[in-house]
Design a protein around this motif. Structure first.
Motif, PDB file in Angstrom:
ATOM      1  N   GLY A   1       0.819  -1.236  -0.029  1.00 56.31           N
ATOM      2  CA  GLY A   1       0.000   0.065  -0.112  1.00 56.31           C
ATOM      3  C   GLY A   1       0.945   1.228   0.047  1.00 56.31           C
ATOM      4  O   GLY A   1       0.482   2.182  -0.653  1.00 56.31           O
ATOM      5  N   ALA A   2       1.896   1.480   0.827  1.00 56.03           N
ATOM      6  CA  ALA A   2       2.747   2.548   0.716  1.00 56.03           C
ATOM      7  C   ALA A   2       3.463   2.645  -0.390  1.00 56.03           C
ATOM      8  O   ALA A   2       3.402   3.559  -0.922  1.00 56.03           O
ATOM      9  N   THR A   3       4.159   1.593  -0.926  1.00 54.80           N
ATOM     10  CA  THR A   3       4.530   1.546  -2.441  1.00 54.80           C
ATOM     11  C   THR A   3       3.825   2.142  -3.409  1.00 54.80           C
ATOM     12  O   THR A   3       4.168   3.145  -4.256  1.00 54.80           O
ATOM     13  N   PHE A   4       2.582   1.694  -3.711  1.00 52.72           N
ATOM     14  CA  PHE A   4       1.608   1.921  -4.831  1.00 52.72           C
ATOM     15  C   PHE A   4       0.539   3.210  -4.608  1.00 52.72           C
ATOM     16  O   PHE A   4       0.044   3.932  -5.529  1.00 52.72           O
ATOM     17  N   ALA A   5       0.751   3.752  -3.273  1.00 52.38           N
ATOM     18  CA  ALA A   5       0.104   4.904  -3.042  1.00 52.38           C
ATOM     19  C   ALA A   5       0.895   6.274  -3.689  1.00 52.38           C
ATOM     20  O   ALA A   5       0.513   7.133  -4.195  1.00 52.38           O
TER      21      ALA A   5
ATOM     22  N   VAL B   1      15.313   4.870  -4.576  1.00 50.52           N
ATOM     23  CA  VAL B   1      15.510   4.055  -3.442  1.00 50.52           C
ATOM     24  C   VAL B   1      14.186   3.542  -3.250  1.00 50.52           C
ATOM     25  O   VAL B   1      14.178   2.273  -2.730  1.00 50.52           O
ATOM     26  N   ILE B   2      12.992   3.953  -3.555  1.00 54.05           N
ATOM     27  CA  ILE B   2      11.754   3.637  -3.533  1.00 54.05           C
ATOM     28  C   ILE B   2      11.654   2.111  -4.286  1.00 54.05           C
ATOM     29  O   ILE B   2      11.085   1.132  -3.591  1.00 54.05           O
ATOM     30  N   GLY B   3      12.138   2.292  -5.463  1.00 54.75           N
ATOM     31  CA  GLY B   3      12.165   1.026  -6.311  1.00 54.75           C
ATOM     32  C   GLY B   3      13.017  -0.223  -5.764  1.00 54.75           C
ATOM     33  O   GLY B   3      12.754  -1.250  -5.993  1.00 54.75           O
ATOM     34  N   LEU B   4      14.344   0.105  -5.072  1.00 53.69           N
ATOM     35  CA  LEU B   4      15.005  -0.846  -4.618  1.00 53.69           C
ATOM     36  C   LEU B   4      14.311  -1.643  -3.155  1.00 53.69           C
ATOM     37  O   LEU B   4      14.576  -2.779  -3.005  1.00 53.69           O
ATOM     38  N   VAL B   5      13.539  -0.605  -2.576  1.00 51.72           N
ATOM     39  CA  VAL B   5      13.048  -1.514  -1.245  1.00 51.72           C
ATOM     40  C   VAL B   5      11.479  -1.561  -0.948  1.00 51.72           C
ATOM     41  O   VAL B   5      11.166  -2.014  -0.147  1.00 51.72           O
TER      42      VAL B   5
ATOM     43  N   VAL C   1       4.037   7.408   3.183  1.00 51.78           N
ATOM     44  CA  VAL C   1       4.623   7.759   4.264  1.00 51.78           C
ATOM     45  C   VAL C   1       4.151   7.129   5.538  1.00 51.78           C
ATOM     46  O   VAL C   1       4.658   6.229   6.246  1.00 51.78           O
ATOM     47  N   ALA C   2       2.741   7.516   5.523  1.00 50.88           N
ATOM     48  CA  ALA C   2       2.127   7.093   6.794  1.00 50.88           C
ATOM     49  C   ALA C   2       1.647   5.662   6.771  1.00 50.88           C
ATOM     50  O   ALA C   2       1.783   4.959   7.810  1.00 50.88           O
ATOM     51  N   LEU C   3       1.542   4.999   5.718  1.00 47.69           N
ATOM     52  CA  LEU C   3       1.492   3.615   5.517  1.00 47.69           C
ATOM     53  C   LEU C   3       2.431   2.734   5.770  1.00 47.69           C
ATOM     54  O   LEU C   3       2.467   1.790   6.405  1.00 47.69           O
TER      55      LEU C   3
ATOM     56  N   LEU D   1      12.098   2.969   3.189  1.00 48.58           N
ATOM     57  CA  LEU D   1      10.967   3.067   2.324  1.00 48.58           C
ATOM     58  C   LEU D   1      10.480   4.369   2.643  1.00 48.58           C
ATOM     59  O   LEU D   1      10.101   5.632   1.813  1.00 48.58           O
ATOM     60  N   GLY D   2      10.066   4.595   4.102  1.00 45.58           N
ATOM     61  CA  GLY D   2       9.306   5.856   4.613  1.00 45.58           C
ATOM     62  C   GLY D   2      10.307   6.877   4.382  1.00 45.58           C
ATOM     63  O   GLY D   2       9.735   8.262   4.110  1.00 45.58           O
ATOM     64  N   ALA D   3      11.625   6.811   4.578  1.00 45.55           N
ATOM     65  CA  ALA D   3      12.426   7.921   4.599  1.00 45.55           C
ATOM     66  C   ALA D   3      12.527   8.511   3.124  1.00 45.55           C
ATOM     67  O   ALA D   3      12.631   9.673   2.974  1.00 45.55           O
ATOM     68  N   ALA D   4      12.836   7.466   2.095  1.00 45.64           N
ATOM     69  CA  ALA D   4      12.623   7.962   0.752  1.00 45.64           C
ATOM     70  C   ALA D   4      11.451   8.647   0.321  1.00 45.64           C
ATOM     71  O   ALA D   4      11.613   9.489  -0.273  1.00 45.64           O
ATOM     72  N   LEU D   5      10.055   8.206   0.743  1.00 49.31           N
ATOM     73  CA  LEU D   5       8.816   8.770   0.497  1.00 49.31           C
ATOM     74  C   LEU D   5       9.021  10.122   0.920  1.00 49.31           C
ATOM     75  O   LEU D   5       8.320  11.067   0.117  1.00 49.31           O
TER      76      LEU D   5
END
Length: 389
Positions: A215-219, A299-303, A362-364, A276-280
């Protein structure tokens, strides 16, 4: 690793290209159906809804009929190809929406059956690695399928991209006939046996974390195209290459995670969510800066999506990895995907700005990390993670 595992990866590549390519052709679909960007984003959510609701029901039906996994996968791919052809021929948004739900139903069942076949033909201690190869099809869809579909859309129209997926589905079905080994109907687990697995609360905890990660990634991912063009300032023609870079990061991340997913399942997910949260957050704060946005994208793509092998390995350690357990896992993941995309779209519709989906992401990611804390705290006397983690 059996050759059939790689063929299952190609099957997932075909399905995932169809699921995600809408993100790269939002301008064309918006113009074709005369609807808003948010409504086109909902086509991703509708696909996910089909996976969430229809996939487990269809899989239960296949188990009740005791259809062997190989035959079930062939039937499902045939249904998928027909539904995708309807989408390619759609003349209205409503027809496209219905077709997306239908492909989602077939796609979810295909994921579950493919992973069940993977668990059958791979050694127990190598299931995470085998799953990373199958899920590698998902990564290749982002690095090859989605960018190629976007280029085709820009040169020959969006319908050509949809017909390409129809052809890939038929190709996969043909190859599976010759390369995937047959299984006996007597080996098919009954619905009652698989349903008993869902009394395990640790399985639901694993499902919840998986849904939050995706959910975090695809948001964020679902709205990369408008963010990168309208806020960051990249030209529309550069979007296929940016999505290709993101997809390449997915492939690299999946290769690394797949290698260590069986032994280091929980640490991979915990550190992955932190990064992931930091990169977002960096992307959301500095979306107007092309260099920082590109770095955050990588970075989002990597993690993000590459945590899939660890997620699958956790589920396979927690419960018997049958078709229904895997299909429900796919459904839960797509609940996160659909909700992330939908909530991100609500932020845009509410006037919070085109970058608001990044803050939703980020929240997710934070919620996903919180869901892991009880398990990160549980250690055996010698300091190793508990078996159900």
């Amino acid at each position: 690793m059996p050759l059939a595992v790689y063929m299952l990866g190609l099957t997932i590549f075909s399905l995932t290209t169809s699921e995600f390519m809408v993100a790269g052709m939002m301008p064309s679909l918006t113009q074709a159906f005369d609807v808003s960007v948010t409504q086109i984003g909902h086509l991703i959510s509708l696909y996910a809804i089909g996976m969430v609701i229809g996939g487990p029901l269809l899989t239960c039906g296949l188990l009740t009929l005791r259809i062997p996994n190989r035959k079930a996968l062939l039937w499902l791919l045939g249904f998928y190809a027909v539904a995708q052809a309807v989408a390619a021929s759609a003349t209205s948004y409503d027809i496209m929406a219905i077709a997306r739900v239908a492909t989602g139903v077939a796609g979810s069942a295909c994921f579950g059956v493919s992973l069940a076949i993977c668990a059958e033909i791979a050694a127990a201690e190598s299931r995470g690695r085998a799953a990373s190869i199958v899920i590698g099809g998902l990564m290749l869809a982002t690095v090859l399928g989605v960018p190629i579909a976007t280029v085709i859309d820009q040169h020959w129209g969006w319908r050509a991209s949809f017909w390409l997926v129809v052809a890939l589905s038929v190709l996969c079905a043909t190859a599976i006939i010759f390369l995937v080994p047959c299984s006996r109907a007597s080996e098919t687990v009954s619905p009652a046996v698989e349903l008993a697995e869902f009394r395990n609360r640790h399985l639901w905890a694993a499902y919840a974390t998986s849904g939050l990660i995706i959910g975090a990634t695809f948001a964020a991912f679902s709205y990369f195209t408008p963010i990168l063009t309208e806020v960051t300032g990249f030209a529309t023609a550069s979007i296929p290459w940016l999505l290709g870079i993101y997809g390449a990061a997915n492939v690299v991340g999946n290769m690394v995670v797949g290698r260590y997913a069986d032994k280091h399942t929980m640490p991979i997910m915990a550190w992955g969510l932190i990064v992931l949260g930091a990169a977002l957050a960096v992307f959301a704060l500095f979306a107007q800066n092309q260099a920082l946005s590109l770095a955050a994208l990588i970075v989002i793509g990597l993690v993000g999506v590459p945590m899939n092998p660890a997620m699958i390995a956790r589920v396979m350690k927690t419960a018997h990895p049958g078709a229904l357990v895997n299909t429900v896992h796919t459904s839960v993941i797509n609940i996160g995907l659909g909700l992330g995309t939908w909530i991100g779209g609500l932020g845009i519709s509410a006037g919070l700005g085109i970058r608001s989906p990044l803050w939703v992401a980020v929240a997710l990611a934070v919620l996903g990390l919180l869901s892991l804390l009880p398990y990160l705290a549980r250690k055996t006397a010698n300091g190793t993670p508990c078996a159900d983690q």
